[in-house]
Design a protein around this motif. Structure first.
Motif, PDB file in Angstrom:
ATOM      1  N   LEU A 102      82.634  48.392 -22.232  1.00  0.00           N
ATOM      2  CA  LEU A 102      81.315  48.935 -22.543  1.00  0.00           C
ATOM      3  C   LEU A 102      81.350  50.461 -22.570  1.00  0.00           C
ATOM      4  O   LEU A 102      80.718  51.087 -23.415  1.00  0.00           O
ATOM      5  N   ALA A 103      82.120  51.044 -21.650  1.00  0.00           N
ATOM      6  CA  ALA A 103      82.260  52.499 -21.617  1.00  0.00           C
ATOM      7  C   ALA A 103      82.928  52.976 -22.903  1.00  0.00           C
ATOM      8  O   ALA A 103      82.561  54.005 -23.470  1.00  0.00           O
ATOM      9  N   GLU A 150      80.550  53.007 -25.687  1.00  0.00           N
ATOM     10  CA  GLU A 150      79.561  54.085 -25.630  1.00  0.00           C
ATOM     11  C   GLU A 150      79.947  55.239 -26.542  1.00  0.00           C
ATOM     12  O   GLU A 150      79.101  55.870 -27.155  1.00  0.00           O
ATOM     13  N   GLU A 151      81.265  55.466 -26.593  1.00  0.00           N
ATOM     14  CA  GLU A 151      81.750  56.548 -27.433  1.00  0.00           C
ATOM     15  C   GLU A 151      81.861  56.042 -28.851  1.00  0.00           C
ATOM     16  O   GLU A 151      82.879  55.517 -29.249  1.00  0.00           O
ATOM     17  N   ARG A 152      80.798  56.167 -29.545  1.00  0.00           N
ATOM     18  CA  ARG A 152      80.802  55.675 -30.922  1.00  0.00           C
ATOM     19  C   ARG A 152      81.736  56.513 -31.788  1.00  0.00           C
ATOM     20  O   ARG A 152      81.762  57.721 -31.671  1.00  0.00           O
TER      21      ARG A 152
END
Ligand SMILES: [Zn+2]
Length: 104
Positions: free
Chosen positions: A23-24, A27-29
């Motif tokens: 998930l982390a 987060e960094e698309r």
């Protein structure tokens, strides 16, 4: 020897940690435009697939824990036979004995 419940809880912890990591990462698309190029998008898609797999895994472990509580853990859901404890150690959330799993 660890009880199935403890083993499953440990497995669940591991899976949840992995999910948090994924998930982390999500987060960094990635920059879909100029710049990072396709590798960023590619690894982001990999992370998406990994998230799906991990979520499925977590659901399986939780279902297995519920079976422990109901006293159904380690019993093949297809033929009702006892699942080999060695098999349960390798695949703790399995719902089938080796025989049924082989038959598919
Ligand atoms: Zn079976």
């Amino acid at each position: 020897m660890a009880t199935p419940k403890r083993r499953l809880k440990k497995e669940l912890e591991k899976a949840e940690k992995e999910l948090a990591q994924v998930l982390a990462q999500l987060e960094e698309r990635p920059d879909f435009g100029l710049g990072t190029g396709s590798t960023g998008v590619f690894s982001w898609e990999m992370a998406l697939a990994r998230r799906e797999r991990t979520e499925e895994h977590i659901a399986m472990i939780q279902a297995a824990l519920e079976r422990v509580d109901r006293g159904e853990y380690g019993i093949c859901q297809t033929c009702g036979a006892k699942i080999d404890p060695e098999r349960l150690e390798i695949v703790p959330c399995t719902t089938e004995c080796a025989e049924c799993a082989r038959k598919g």
